[in-house]
Design a protein around this motif. Sequence first.
Motif, PDB file in Angstrom:
ATOM      1  N   ASN A  67      -0.664  19.545   7.811  1.00  0.00           N
ATOM      2  CA  ASN A  67      -1.612  18.606   8.411  1.00  0.00           C
ATOM      3  C   ASN A  67      -1.092  18.004   9.715  1.00  0.00           C
ATOM      4  N   TYR A  68      -0.080  18.643  10.302  1.00  0.00           N
ATOM      5  CA  TYR A  68       0.444  18.157  11.580  1.00  0.00           C
ATOM      6  C   TYR A  68      -0.678  18.136  12.614  1.00  0.00           C
ATOM      7  N   ALA A  69      -0.710  17.072  13.426  1.00  0.00           N
ATOM      8  CA  ALA A  69      -1.758  16.934  14.444  1.00  0.00           C
ATOM      9  C   ALA A  69      -1.147  16.840  15.834  1.00  0.00           C
ATOM     10  N   ASN A  70      -1.850  17.396  16.815  1.00  0.00           N
ATOM     11  CA  ASN A  70      -1.371  17.308  18.195  1.00  0.00           C
ATOM     12  C   ASN A  70      -1.747  15.958  18.805  1.00  0.00           C
ATOM     13  N   VAL A  71      -1.578  15.818  20.111  1.00  0.00           N
ATOM     14  CA  VAL A  71      -1.790  14.535  20.768  1.00  0.00           C
ATOM     15  C   VAL A  71      -3.230  14.054  20.627  1.00  0.00           C
ATOM     16  N   ASP A  72      -4.183  14.960  20.459  1.00  0.00           N
ATOM     17  CA  ASP A  72      -5.587  14.584  20.269  1.00  0.00           C
ATOM     18  C   ASP A  72      -5.927  14.349  18.798  1.00  0.00           C
ATOM     19  N   GLY A  73      -4.936  14.519  17.936  1.00  0.00           N
ATOM     20  CA  GLY A  73      -5.189  14.361  16.511  1.00  0.00           C
ATOM     21  C   GLY A  73      -5.739  15.615  15.858  1.00  0.00           C
ATOM     22  N   VAL A 193      -1.690  -2.249  10.237  1.00  0.00           N
ATOM     23  CA  VAL A 193      -0.768  -1.146  10.538  1.00  0.00           C
ATOM     24  C   VAL A 193      -1.251  -0.468  11.812  1.00  0.00           C
ATOM     25  N   ARG A 194      -0.382  -0.357  12.795  1.00  0.00           N
ATOM     26  CA  ARG A 194      -0.753   0.297  14.050  1.00  0.00           C
ATOM     27  C   ARG A 194      -1.079   1.773  13.831  1.00  0.00           C
ATOM     28  N   HIS A 195      -1.972   2.291  14.683  1.00  0.00           N
ATOM     29  CA  HIS A 195      -2.240   3.722  14.675  1.00  0.00           C
ATOM     30  C   HIS A 195      -0.955   4.442  15.066  1.00  0.00           C
ATOM     31  N   MET A 196      -0.591   5.481  14.300  1.00  0.00           N
ATOM     32  CA  MET A 196       0.704   6.130  14.460  1.00  0.00           C
ATOM     33  C   MET A 196       0.921   6.664  15.871  1.00  0.00           C
ATOM     34  N   LYS A 197      -0.102   7.265  16.467  1.00  0.00           N
ATOM     35  CA  LYS A 197       0.075   7.883  17.775  1.00  0.00           C
ATOM     36  C   LYS A 197      -0.246   6.952  18.935  1.00  0.00           C
ATOM     37  N   SER A 198      -1.336   6.201  18.836  1.00  0.00           N
ATOM     38  CA  SER A 198      -1.773   5.372  19.961  1.00  0.00           C
ATOM     39  C   SER A 198      -1.196   3.965  19.952  1.00  0.00           C
ATOM     40  N   GLY A 199      -0.810   3.494  18.768  1.00  0.00           N
ATOM     41  CA  GLY A 199      -0.335   2.115  18.679  1.00  0.00           C
ATOM     42  C   GLY A 199      -1.475   1.113  18.647  1.00  0.00           C
ATOM     43  N   GLY A 200      -2.704   1.606  18.509  1.00  0.00           N
ATOM     44  CA  GLY A 200      -3.862   0.721  18.443  1.00  0.00           C
ATOM     45  C   GLY A 200      -3.850  -0.127  17.183  1.00  0.00           C
ATOM     46  N   THR A 201      -4.474  -1.287  17.272  1.00  0.00           N
ATOM     47  CA  THR A 201      -4.518  -2.229  16.149  1.00  0.00           C
ATOM     48  C   THR A 201      -5.967  -2.468  15.730  1.00  0.00           C
ATOM     49  N   ALA A 202      -6.123  -3.225  14.657  1.00  0.00           N
ATOM     50  CA  ALA A 202      -7.472  -3.570  14.206  1.00  0.00           C
ATOM     51  C   ALA A 202      -8.215  -4.337  15.285  1.00  0.00           C
ATOM     52  N   LEU A 203      -7.495  -5.139  16.055  1.00  0.00           N
ATOM     53  CA  LEU A 203      -8.136  -5.917  17.118  1.00  0.00           C
ATOM     54  C   LEU A 203      -8.643  -4.997  18.225  1.00  0.00           C
ATOM     55  N   HIS A 204      -7.883  -3.958  18.548  1.00  0.00           N
ATOM     56  CA  HIS A 204      -8.343  -2.972  19.532  1.00  0.00           C
ATOM     57  C   HIS A 204      -9.617  -2.279  19.050  1.00  0.00           C
ATOM     58  N   VAL A 205      -9.639  -1.888  17.784  1.00  0.00           N
ATOM     59  CA  VAL A 205     -10.795  -1.182  17.227  1.00  0.00           C
ATOM     60  C   VAL A 205     -12.022  -2.087  17.245  1.00  0.00           C
ATOM     61  N   ALA A 206     -11.844  -3.329  16.781  1.00  0.00           N
ATOM     62  CA  ALA A 206     -12.972  -4.262  16.744  1.00  0.00           C
ATOM     63  C   ALA A 206     -13.523  -4.522  18.140  1.00  0.00           C
ATOM     64  N   ASP A 229      -1.371  -1.653  22.976  1.00  0.00           N
ATOM     65  CA  ASP A 229      -1.065  -0.404  22.299  1.00  0.00           C
ATOM     66  C   ASP A 229       0.053   0.283  23.080  1.00  0.00           C
ATOM     67  N   TYR A 230       0.375   1.519  22.741  1.00  0.00           N
ATOM     68  CA  TYR A 230       1.516   2.179  23.364  1.00  0.00           C
ATOM     69  C   TYR A 230       1.293   2.526  24.836  1.00  0.00           C
ATOM     70  N   ASP A 231       0.036   2.501  25.276  1.00  0.00           N
ATOM     71  CA  ASP A 231      -0.271   2.744  26.692  1.00  0.00           C
ATOM     72  C   ASP A 231      -0.518   1.451  27.459  1.00  0.00           C
TER      73      ASP A 231
END
Length: 281
Positions: A67-73, A193-206, A229-231
């Motif tokens: 289930n490994y995912a690339n940069v786009d998931g 819990v931050r998104h593993m790749k992007s570092g996004g949080t619940a606040l970013h999503v909302a 986030d990580y960017d």
Amino acid sequence: MKMADAKQKRNEQLKRWLGSETDLEPPIIKKKKTKVKFDDGAVFLAACSSGDTDEVLKLLDRGADINYANVDGLTALHQACIDDNVDMVRFLIEHGANINQPDNEGWIPLHAAASCGYLDIAEYLISQGANVGAVNSEGETPLDIAEEEAMEELLQNEVNRQGVDVEAARKEEERIMQRDARQWLNSGQINDVRHMKSGGTALHVAAAKGYVEVLKLLIQAGYDVNIKDYDGWTPLHAAAHWGKEEACRILVENLCDMETVNKVVGDCSFSFNHFTILFKI
């Protein structure tokens, strides 16, 4: 994302993949006759894309993550669906691939098959338990992005057979986030819990999706309105980029930093310009 753009978007992702690290053979450095060790996940994706099942099995035996995912998931299963490689789709699922794993934009493999019009793959995915009510980041189910009549008929019949409440499915993420945010507020402890790749949080999503009540609850619970986030994107970047005016207002009213610059100047510039248009400043 409009339905007509769905297939084009996935084709563009595939074009980006061609020539990327997952598509290339591991480079060889002549110095001391040593080879650069290529990322195991990238090698696995490349083997799957080439259709070399013997090599894929060897890699799995050596511990490769199916289930490994690339940069786009995108996973190998996503890619096999995009490539219209039904044999690899079957092989991966038979060896334990997660049939409902979403990419970075919430697309599961069935979304990919539906948007590309690959009926045989869609039928097989459904027979193996693919979620016909899965909703991507744009609130779209596989049925929403299907363009061909036969695909629409297949998915609609399955939605009806399973009794899937599509509208409830669209609201499920927001409902869960609102429940969690209320729990965090009541307990006085944020367990995000931050998104593993992007570092996004619940606040970013909302912020990005305009989940106004969730946003208010998270801020009440003490969430940092300037968290990055990580960017380097803050929730305000996300809200402005996706044109969520009310989310922008809430963040500004709660004294977020309006001058924070992210790591991608172009994106930051677009987001801030969009923000100034929304607020006419």
